[in-house]
Enzyme design. Structure first.
Site, mmCIF file in Angstrom:
data_model
loop_
_atom_site.group_PDB
_atom_site.id
_atom_site.type_symbol
_atom_site.label_atom_id
_atom_site.label_comp_id
_atom_site.label_asym_id
_atom_site.label_seq_id
_atom_site.Cartn_x
_atom_site.Cartn_y
_atom_site.Cartn_z
ATOM 1 N NE ARG A 25 4.106 -2.180 2.912
ATOM 2 C CZ ARG A 25 4.528 -1.256 3.779
ATOM 3 N NH1 ARG A 25 5.050 -0.148 3.334
ATOM 4 N NH2 ARG A 25 4.411 -1.443 5.081
ATOM 5 N NE ARG B 248 14.410 -12.815 3.691
ATOM 6 C CZ ARG B 248 13.560 -12.500 4.642
ATOM 7 N NH1 ARG B 248 12.823 -13.428 5.218
ATOM 8 N NH2 ARG B 248 13.474 -11.257 5.033
ATOM 9 N NE ARG C 60 -9.835 -0.462 2.303
ATOM 10 C CZ ARG C 60 -11.086 -0.760 2.084
ATOM 11 N NH1 ARG C 60 -11.910 0.099 1.534
ATOM 12 N NH2 ARG C 60 -11.565 -1.934 2.406
ATOM 13 N NE ARG D 214 -2.522 -5.865 9.917
ATOM 14 C CZ ARG D 214 -1.592 -5.185 9.287
ATOM 15 N NH1 ARG D 214 -0.544 -5.804 8.805
ATOM 16 N NH2 ARG D 214 -1.666 -3.881 9.126
ATOM 17 C CD GLU E 198 -4.939 -3.915 11.404
ATOM 18 O OE1 GLU E 198 -4.182 -4.118 12.364
ATOM 19 O OE2 GLU E 198 -4.539 -3.655 10.261
HETATM 20 P P1 FAD Z 1 0.520 10.339 11.967
HETATM 21 O O1 FAD Z 1 1.093 9.343 12.910
HETATM 22 O O2 FAD Z 1 -0.746 10.007 11.263
HETATM 23 O O3 FAD Z 1 0.349 11.720 12.756
HETATM 24 C C1 FAD Z 1 -0.403 12.781 12.248
HETATM 25 C C2 FAD Z 1 -0.998 13.510 13.445
HETATM 26 O O4 FAD Z 1 -1.611 14.700 12.976
HETATM 27 C C3 FAD Z 1 -2.082 12.702 14.156
HETATM 28 O O5 FAD Z 1 -1.801 12.618 15.532
HETATM 29 C C4 FAD Z 1 -3.354 13.504 13.881
HETATM 30 O O6 FAD Z 1 -4.270 13.454 14.957
HETATM 31 C C5 FAD Z 1 -2.803 14.901 13.683
HETATM 32 N N1 FAD Z 1 -3.668 15.751 12.865
HETATM 33 C C6 FAD Z 1 -4.118 15.505 11.625
HETATM 34 N N2 FAD Z 1 -4.907 16.508 11.209
HETATM 35 C C7 FAD Z 1 -4.947 17.426 12.202
HETATM 36 C C8 FAD Z 1 -5.615 18.656 12.373
HETATM 37 N N3 FAD Z 1 -6.421 19.152 11.433
HETATM 38 N N4 FAD Z 1 -5.437 19.331 13.544
HETATM 39 C C9 FAD Z 1 -4.662 18.825 14.528
HETATM 40 N N5 FAD Z 1 -4.021 17.652 14.418
HETATM 41 C C10 FAD Z 1 -4.148 16.957 13.270
HETATM 42 N N6 FAD Z 1 5.366 1.750 10.062
HETATM 43 C C11 FAD Z 1 6.422 0.930 10.335
HETATM 44 O O7 FAD Z 1 7.573 1.356 10.216
HETATM 45 N N7 FAD Z 1 6.223 -0.344 10.786
HETATM 46 C C12 FAD Z 1 4.987 -0.869 10.966
HETATM 47 O O8 FAD Z 1 4.853 -2.021 11.379
HETATM 48 C C13 FAD Z 1 3.862 -0.041 10.669
HETATM 49 N N8 FAD Z 1 2.617 -0.518 10.832
HETATM 50 C C14 FAD Z 1 1.560 0.282 10.557
HETATM 51 C C15 FAD Z 1 0.282 -0.242 10.755
HETATM 52 C C16 FAD Z 1 -0.829 0.547 10.506
HETATM 53 C C17 FAD Z 1 -2.196 -0.031 10.714
HETATM 54 C C18 FAD Z 1 -0.665 1.888 10.044
HETATM 55 C C19 FAD Z 1 -1.859 2.744 9.767
HETATM 56 C C20 FAD Z 1 0.607 2.410 9.858
HETATM 57 C C21 FAD Z 1 1.714 1.612 10.103
HETATM 58 N N9 FAD Z 1 3.020 2.103 9.943
HETATM 59 C C22 FAD Z 1 4.094 1.287 10.209
HETATM 60 C C23 FAD Z 1 3.262 3.481 9.453
HETATM 61 C C24 FAD Z 1 3.447 4.507 10.566
HETATM 62 O O9 FAD Z 1 2.301 4.546 11.385
HETATM 63 C C25 FAD Z 1 3.654 5.885 9.934
HETATM 64 O O10 FAD Z 1 4.711 5.870 9.022
HETATM 65 C C26 FAD Z 1 3.947 7.018 10.935
HETATM 66 O O11 FAD Z 1 3.393 6.809 12.191
HETATM 67 C C27 FAD Z 1 3.382 8.293 10.343
HETATM 68 O O12 FAD Z 1 3.720 9.421 11.114
HETATM 69 P P2 FAD Z 1 3.130 10.840 10.685
HETATM 70 O O13 FAD Z 1 3.660 11.822 11.654
HETATM 71 O O14 FAD Z 1 3.356 11.060 9.245
HETATM 72 O O15 FAD Z 1 1.550 10.697 10.801
HETATM 73 N N1 UDP Z 2 -0.263 -8.894 1.726
HETATM 74 C C1 UDP Z 2 -0.922 -10.037 1.352
HETATM 75 N N2 UDP Z 2 -1.014 -11.079 2.226
HETATM 76 C C2 UDP Z 2 -0.492 -11.013 3.479
HETATM 77 C C3 UDP Z 2 0.199 -9.840 3.860
HETATM 78 C C4 UDP Z 2 0.284 -8.784 2.959
HETATM 79 O O1 UDP Z 2 -1.440 -10.123 0.251
HETATM 80 O O2 UDP Z 2 -0.616 -11.986 4.250
HETATM 81 C C5 UDP Z 2 -0.203 -7.772 0.763
HETATM 82 C C6 UDP Z 2 -1.399 -6.812 0.935
HETATM 83 O O3 UDP Z 2 -1.747 -6.287 -0.333
HETATM 84 C C7 UDP Z 2 -0.804 -5.737 1.823
HETATM 85 C C8 UDP Z 2 0.617 -5.647 1.255
HETATM 86 O O4 UDP Z 2 0.960 -7.003 0.961
HETATM 87 O O5 UDP Z 2 -1.496 -4.520 1.724
HETATM 88 C C9 UDP Z 2 1.633 -5.037 2.184
HETATM 89 O O6 UDP Z 2 1.652 -5.787 3.389
HETATM 90 P P1 UDP Z 2 2.171 -5.175 4.752
HETATM 91 O O7 UDP Z 2 2.181 -6.262 5.760
HETATM 92 O O8 UDP Z 2 3.437 -4.453 4.495
HETATM 93 O O9 UDP Z 2 1.002 -4.142 5.082
HETATM 94 P P2 UDP Z 2 0.768 -3.137 6.319
HETATM 95 O O10 UDP Z 2 1.415 -3.761 7.524
HETATM 96 O O11 UDP Z 2 1.369 -1.839 5.894
HETATM 97 O O12 UDP Z 2 -0.710 -3.099 6.408
#
Ligand code: FAD
Ligand code: UDP
Length: 368
Positions: free
Chosen positions: A172, A176, A249, A280, A300
């Site tokens: 991911r 560079r 996770r 982080r 986090e």
């Molecule tokens: P979700 O957003 O998980 O929505 C699912 C919904 O279903 C939730 O609101 C939940 O409450 C509901 N639900 C589940 N089960 C039930 C049930 N039984 N009854 C009623 N409701 C229910 N993507 C990026 O592009 N850039 C980023 O920087 C990035 N950072 C991230 C950082 C973190 C910590 C995480 C966890 C994800 C990150 N993502 C990022 C990914 C991004 O959050 C997801 O790709 C996207 O939001 C997923 O959308 P979704 O609709 O699939 O799921």
């Molecule tokens: N990672 C790492 N060191 C860092 C940042 C990321 O080893 O400083 C690794 C780690 O395994 C992580 C993966 O790269 O789960 C993907 O990172 P990303 O920032 O895309 O994770 P997310 O934002 O989805 O948690």
């Protein structure tokens, strides 16, 4: 005739995009969510005038102009470029792995010097065909960067040995040989001006939504209310864990409001040593170039998803993927249920990929 054409379980990006497109086609939709707000994991909470990313830092990026234009119907994006900094026992390194990182690590000045250093470190291990995250990381950036910036962070984040994790996870991150700290290679990137909630509000305008409703508390009645079901929750839960539980996770967030303007000078600082328990610290105001007098930070912590912890990251190792395939086989046989999104497709999707997946589904069903 049932009351709704579609019952959509989950108001995250998948559910909201689906609801928007189906409503445009004249379908009657009901969206339910068990949380007390819409938006799933992109939801932001306003604290001290700052949009706090309640479920972890979210930076939008895509290479797909269609998806970028789609979101720009609802919101404009700022020029934020993600450039996290890594802190390893007090020493700072730029991410992703680029000429700045190599200089900080080894003092190498030219791309040729950095490449030679990586080659020399790779040679020691003789890895031809990387089989896991550790081998993949060493092949990409050598032993020093692996040990200082990857190994301990990865093992904190996933609670598993880097040798037991799939190699795609580390791919991911760009590597560079230019002085460029942009975390993403994509053409389009930014944070929605006014916050992510605006996207969801735009998508769900005119759509009926019920909050604080868990589908599983009364799945029989929900099953009878609509012609078809769009399910974006956990696929294993949908099938009562009949083949066993998929692993996820989870995260624990610790928020703090600080009476100072600027805590760390960057939105994202990764703590790559195992000495700190958190992975982080996010300082939310920097996503939007905030000038408020206070600041909000979030530490986090990564934890295993037990039954009461939110499932954030699917663990796509071989055992879990094999289990998922069994559920997917059942899902493929359903006529009136569509599974979509990070939990229902059990994929480490970013936002643009979820939107792409939902738009593909609606195109398959409703045409262009
Ligand atoms: P979700 O957003 O998980 O929505 C699912 C919904 O279903 C939730 O609101 C939940 O409450 C509901 N639900 C589940 N089960 C039930 C049930 N039984 N009854 C009623 N409701 C229910 N993507 C990026 O592009 N850039 C980023 O920087 C990035 N950072 C991230 C950082 C973190 C910590 C995480 C966890 C994800 C990150 N993502 C990022 C990914 C991004 O959050 C997801 O790709 C996207 O939001 C997923 O959308 P979704 O609709 O699939 O799921
Ligand atoms: N990672 C790492 N060191 C860092 C940042 C990321 O080893 O400083 C690794 C780690 O395994 C992580 C993966 O790269 O789960 C993907 O990172 P990303 O920032 O895309 O994770 P997310 O934002 O989805 O948690």
């Amino acid at each position: 005739m049932k009351k709704y054409d579609y019952l959509i379980v989950g108001s995250g990006l998948f559910g909201a995009v689906f609801a928007h497109e189906a409503t445009k086609k004249g379908k009657k939709c009901l969206v339910i969510d068990k949380r007390n707000h819409t938006g799933g994991n992109i939801y932001c909470e306003n604290i001290e005038g700052i949009n706090v990313h309640k479920y972890g830092a979210h930076i939008f990026h895509t290479n797909d102009k269609g998806i970028w234009d789609y979101l720009n119907q609802f919101v404009e994006f700022n020029r934020y470029t993600n450039s996290p900094v890594a802190n390893y026992n007090g020493k700072l390194y730029n991410l992703p792995f680029n000429m700045n990182t190599f200089y900080q690590m080894w003092g190498t000045v030219t791309p040729a010097e950095a490449q030679a250093k990586i080659e020399e470190q790779k040679k020691e291990f003789g890895i031809k065909n990387p089989q896991n995250l550790e081998e993949q990381a060493i092949s990409l950036v050598g032993k020093d960067i692996y040990e200082i910036l990857i190994k301990e962070y990865t093992e904190k984040q996933w609670g598993r040995k880097a040798t037991d994790l799939p190699s795609f996870i580390i791919k991911r991150l760009p590597v560079r040989f230019t002085f460029d700290n942009n975390y993403f290679n994509d053409m389009y990137q930014g944070i929605p001006i006014g916050g992510y909630n605006k996207i969801i509000e735009g998508l769900l305008e005119g759509v009926e939504v019920k909050l604080n409703v868990d589908f599983f508390e009364d799945r029989e009645s929900w099953g009878n209310i609509a012609e078809k079901l769009i399910f974006t929750g956990k696929i294993d839960e949908y099938y009562n864990y009949c083949f066993g539980k998929l692993q996820y996770r989870s995260l624990r967030f610790e928020n703090e409001i600080l009476n100072q303007e600027n805590f760390q000078g960057n939105a994202v600082v990764n703590y790559t040593s195992k000495k700190e328990d958190h992975t982080r610290i996010i300082e939310h105001k920097h996503f939007e170039f905030g000038t408020q007098s206070k600041t909000v930070i979030t530490r986090e912590y990564s934890i295993e998803a037990s039954s009461d912890a939110e499932p954030y990251y699917p663990i796509n190792d071989e055992i879990n993927n094999e289990l998922y395939r069994k559920y997917k086989k059942m899902a493929d046989e359903e006529i009136n249920v569509i599974f979509g999104g990070r939990l229902a497709e059990y994929k480490y999707y970013d936002m643009h990929q979820v939107i792409g997946s939902a738009l593909k589904k609606t195109r398959d069903i409703f045409g262009v």
